[in-house]
Write an enzyme that holds these catalytic residues in place. Structure first.
Site, PDB file in Angstrom:
ATOM      1  N   CYS A  97       4.273  56.723  55.831  1.00  0.00           N
ATOM      2  CA  CYS A  97       5.514  56.524  56.003  1.00  0.00           C
ATOM      3  C   CYS A  97       5.826  57.175  57.225  1.00  0.00           C
ATOM      4  CB  CYS A  97       6.602  56.946  54.761  1.00  0.00           C
ATOM      5  SG  CYS A  97       6.127  56.279  53.077  1.00  0.00           S
ATOM      6  N   HIS A 151      13.547  58.288  57.392  1.00  0.00           N
ATOM      7  CA  HIS A 151      12.874  57.234  56.391  1.00  0.00           C
ATOM      8  C   HIS A 151      13.697  56.800  55.261  1.00  0.00           C
ATOM      9  CE1 HIS A 151       9.684  55.316  54.196  1.00  0.00           C
ATOM     10  NE2 HIS A 151       9.586  56.176  53.461  1.00  0.00           N
ATOM     11  N   ASN A 162      12.000  51.041  49.960  1.00  0.00           N
ATOM     12  CA  ASN A 162      11.053  51.569  50.882  1.00  0.00           C
ATOM     13  C   ASN A 162      10.125  50.778  51.473  1.00  0.00           C
ATOM     14  OD1 ASN A 162       9.192  53.594  51.980  1.00  0.00           O
ATOM     15  ND2 ASN A 162       9.242  54.929  50.073  1.00  0.00           N
TER      16      ASN A 162
HETATM   17  O1  UT7 Z   1       7.998  57.194  51.073  1.00  0.00           O
HETATM   18  C1  UT7 Z   1       7.734  58.573  50.573  1.00  0.00           C
HETATM   19  C2  UT7 Z   1       7.273  58.366  49.117  1.00  0.00           C
HETATM   20  N1  UT7 Z   1       8.236  58.160  47.946  1.00  0.00           N
HETATM   21  C3  UT7 Z   1       9.283  58.781  47.768  1.00  0.00           C
HETATM   22  O2  UT7 Z   1       9.848  59.726  48.701  1.00  0.00           O
HETATM   23  C4  UT7 Z   1       9.932  59.025  46.414  1.00  0.00           C
HETATM   24  C5  UT7 Z   1      10.243  60.320  45.938  1.00  0.00           C
HETATM   25  N2  UT7 Z   1      10.777  60.446  44.577  1.00  0.00           N
HETATM   26  C6  UT7 Z   1      11.789  59.781  43.949  1.00  0.00           C
HETATM   27  O3  UT7 Z   1      12.411  59.022  44.737  1.00  0.00           O
HETATM   28  C7  UT7 Z   1      12.200  59.974  42.919  1.00  0.00           C
HETATM   29  O4  UT7 Z   1      11.376  61.133  42.348  1.00  0.00           O
HETATM   30  C8  UT7 Z   1      12.021  58.666  41.788  1.00  0.00           C
HETATM   31  C9  UT7 Z   1      13.099  57.662  42.076  1.00  0.00           C
HETATM   32  C10 UT7 Z   1      10.637  58.323  41.961  1.00  0.00           C
HETATM   33  C11 UT7 Z   1      12.355  59.226  40.421  1.00  0.00           C
HETATM   34  O5  UT7 Z   1      13.678  59.798  40.154  1.00  0.00           O
HETATM   35  P1  UT7 Z   1      13.536  61.105  39.285  1.00  0.00           P
HETATM   36  O6  UT7 Z   1      14.961  61.590  39.213  1.00  0.00           O
HETATM   37  O7  UT7 Z   1      12.772  62.161  40.067  1.00  0.00           O
HETATM   38  O8  UT7 Z   1      13.167  60.758  37.979  1.00  0.00           O
HETATM   39  P2  UT7 Z   1      11.892  61.471  37.152  1.00  0.00           P
HETATM   40  O9  UT7 Z   1      10.738  60.867  37.756  1.00  0.00           O
HETATM   41  O10 UT7 Z   1      12.042  63.016  36.769  1.00  0.00           O
HETATM   42  O11 UT7 Z   1      12.027  60.524  35.708  1.00  0.00           O
HETATM   43  C12 UT7 Z   1      13.307  60.939  34.889  1.00  0.00           C
HETATM   44  C13 UT7 Z   1      13.319  59.835  33.884  1.00  0.00           C
HETATM   45  C14 UT7 Z   1      11.815  59.799  33.003  1.00  0.00           C
HETATM   46  O12 UT7 Z   1      11.959  59.626  31.634  1.00  0.00           O
HETATM   47  P3  UT7 Z   1      12.127  61.112  30.572  1.00  0.00           P
HETATM   48  O13 UT7 Z   1      10.557  61.465  30.820  1.00  0.00           O
HETATM   49  O14 UT7 Z   1      13.144  61.841  31.191  1.00  0.00           O
HETATM   50  O15 UT7 Z   1      12.459  60.331  29.373  1.00  0.00           O
HETATM   51  C15 UT7 Z   1      11.068  58.573  33.475  1.00  0.00           C
HETATM   52  O16 UT7 Z   1      10.433  58.054  32.690  1.00  0.00           O
HETATM   53  O17 UT7 Z   1      13.307  58.508  34.364  1.00  0.00           O
HETATM   54  C16 UT7 Z   1      12.395  57.658  33.739  1.00  0.00           C
HETATM   55  N3  UT7 Z   1      11.965  56.603  34.533  1.00  0.00           N
HETATM   56  C17 UT7 Z   1      12.736  55.351  34.513  1.00  0.00           C
HETATM   57  N4  UT7 Z   1      13.741  54.836  33.755  1.00  0.00           N
HETATM   58  C18 UT7 Z   1      14.217  53.724  33.916  1.00  0.00           C
HETATM   59  C19 UT7 Z   1      11.165  56.416  35.690  1.00  0.00           C
HETATM   60  N5  UT7 Z   1      11.153  55.448  36.239  1.00  0.00           N
HETATM   61  C20 UT7 Z   1      12.150  54.743  35.631  1.00  0.00           C
HETATM   62  C21 UT7 Z   1      12.542  53.423  35.800  1.00  0.00           C
HETATM   63  N6  UT7 Z   1      13.563  52.952  34.923  1.00  0.00           N
HETATM   64  N7  UT7 Z   1      12.347  52.754  36.997  1.00  0.00           N
END
Ligand code: UT7
Length: 329
Positions: free
Chosen positions: A112, A256, A285
């Site tokens: 990115c 970004h 993204n």
């Molecule tokens: O271009 C550079 C690369 N990418 C990035 O910069 C992305 C950086 N990271 C992020 O944007 C965030 O970490 C995410 C959007 C990917 C995830 O958000 P988060 O608030 O960090 O969520 P998490 O990974 O801590 O997950 C929280 C919960 C989990 O469930 P439990 O374990 O709490 O029961 C996940 O399984 O959300 C769940 N989850 C979802 N639920 C519904 C993860 N993806 C989804 C989804 N829909 N699509």
């Protein structure tokens, strides 16, 4: 030195994939995607539309705006993590598709952060005694081809698109150029948190790697989030300190576009929340295409005036990160 941005362009594929569409593919909801990422829609390229096609369309629109013939280009750099093929490089394919001459062509892979890396490399080649006069830099991605559409933690985040910028050196030392300052960095010790595990020399493609879906994006989301905020904020602060430019002098900040919460966190820390450009809600993204898409939207909607300072910042796999201060001329 008088190296200027002469044109910008973008190409966004026609097909729109909404959050509602994704709820029929994985266990997710519009509410979760919107509140955690700010993304509402992303665009998906057609099956017969490759990264080089997206890149060529963005390039043509940038060249048209610049009023420049493709045959006059000296250099084409494509930033991408989704090249048409492992080799040849995508820039060479774009050269033929846009009808450029036998100019220098190569790809940059800094995920990115790639477009900002390409800006710096092109600037260096143009400012050097070798003296490339006209350069086309492109960020283009068909991320839909490397997304695991069964992984809800990543498939909701990414979209396809391309952006392009045409640079020209007017050969004069007494005229100001676009480049005010830049900062590139990388930390390979975090390489595993965002990657495609298989398909390279460390794990060539096999039936087993395909069965285990190891040819698609794997990401440690929360760790990536934290590093995105700290690295982009740090690089921007360093640039501002080194140049003596204060946040109130920045006309636009273009971070970004990975996640609206990352963008807000960086903007708040830099104290420029109201002049931060955001379109992640529409495109998701798009990796190395994202900053150039923002720049082209700002340019074509008349929101950039001569002399404006634009602060850009990016973060991606590697880990790589970058910040660049541009003077709009
Ligand atoms: O271009 C550079 C690369 N990418 C990035 O910069 C992305 C950086 N990271 C992020 O944007 C965030 O970490 C995410 C959007 C990917 C995830 O958000 P988060 O608030 O960090 O969520 P998490 O990974 O801590 O997950 C929280 C919960 C989990 O469930 P439990 O374990 O709490 O029961 C996940 O399984 O959300 C769940 N989850 C979802 N639920 C519904 C993860 N993806 C989804 C989804 N829909 N699509």
């Amino acid at each position: 030195m008088g190296i200027r941005i002469r044109g910008t362009g973008r190409y966004i594929p026609e097909k729109i994939l909404t959050n509602e569409d994704l709820t029929r593919m994985v266990d997710t909801s519009d509410e979760w995607i919107t509140t955690r990422t700010g993304i509402k829609t992303r665009h998906i390229a057609a099956a017969d539309e490759f990264t080089s096609d997206l890149a060529a369309k963005a390039a043509k629109s940038a060249l048209d705006l610049a009023g420049m013939a493709p045959q006059t280009l000296d250099l084409i750099i494509v930033s991408t993590v989704t090249p048409d093929k492992v080799f040849p490089n995508t820039a060479s394919i774009v050269q033929t598709k846009i009808g450029a001459g036998k100019c220098v062509c190569f790809d940059i892979e800094a995920a990115c952060s790639g477009l900002l890396y390409a800006f710096n490399v092109a600037y260096g080649m143009m400012a050097s005694p070798i003296g490339y006069k006209r350069a086309l830099i492109i960020g283009a991605e068909k991320l839909s081809s490397i997304v695991d559409w069964t992984d809800r933690s990543t498939c909701v985040l990414f979209g396809d698109g391309a952006s392009a910028v045409v640079l020209e050196n007017d050969g004069r030392l007494d005229t100001p150029g676009f480049y005010v300052a830049g900062k590139l960095a990388a930390d390979g010790s975090c390489a595993d948190i965002l990657q495609i595990p298989a398909g390279g020399s460390s794990m060539p493609a096999s039936h087993a790697t395909i069965d285990a879906r190891m040819h698609s994006i794997r990401m440690g989301g929360p760790k990536t989030f934290q590093l995105a905020v700290t690295s982009m904020t740090g690089a921007c602060r360093e640039l501002l300190e080194e140049t003596g430019i204060t946040p109130d002098q920045i006309r636009w900040a273009i971070p970004h576009q990975a996640n609206a919460r990352i963008i807000s966190a960086v903007a708040a820390r830099l104290n420029i929340p109201e002049r931060v450009y955001v379109n992640v809600d529409r495109y998701g993204n798009t990796s190395s295409a994202s900053i150039g898409i923002c720049l082209d939207e700002l340019n074509r909607s008349g929101q950039l005036a001569s002399g404006d300072l634009v602060l850009t910042a990016a973060f991606g796999a590697g880990l790589t990160w970058a910040a660049q201060l541009i003077r709009w001329i």
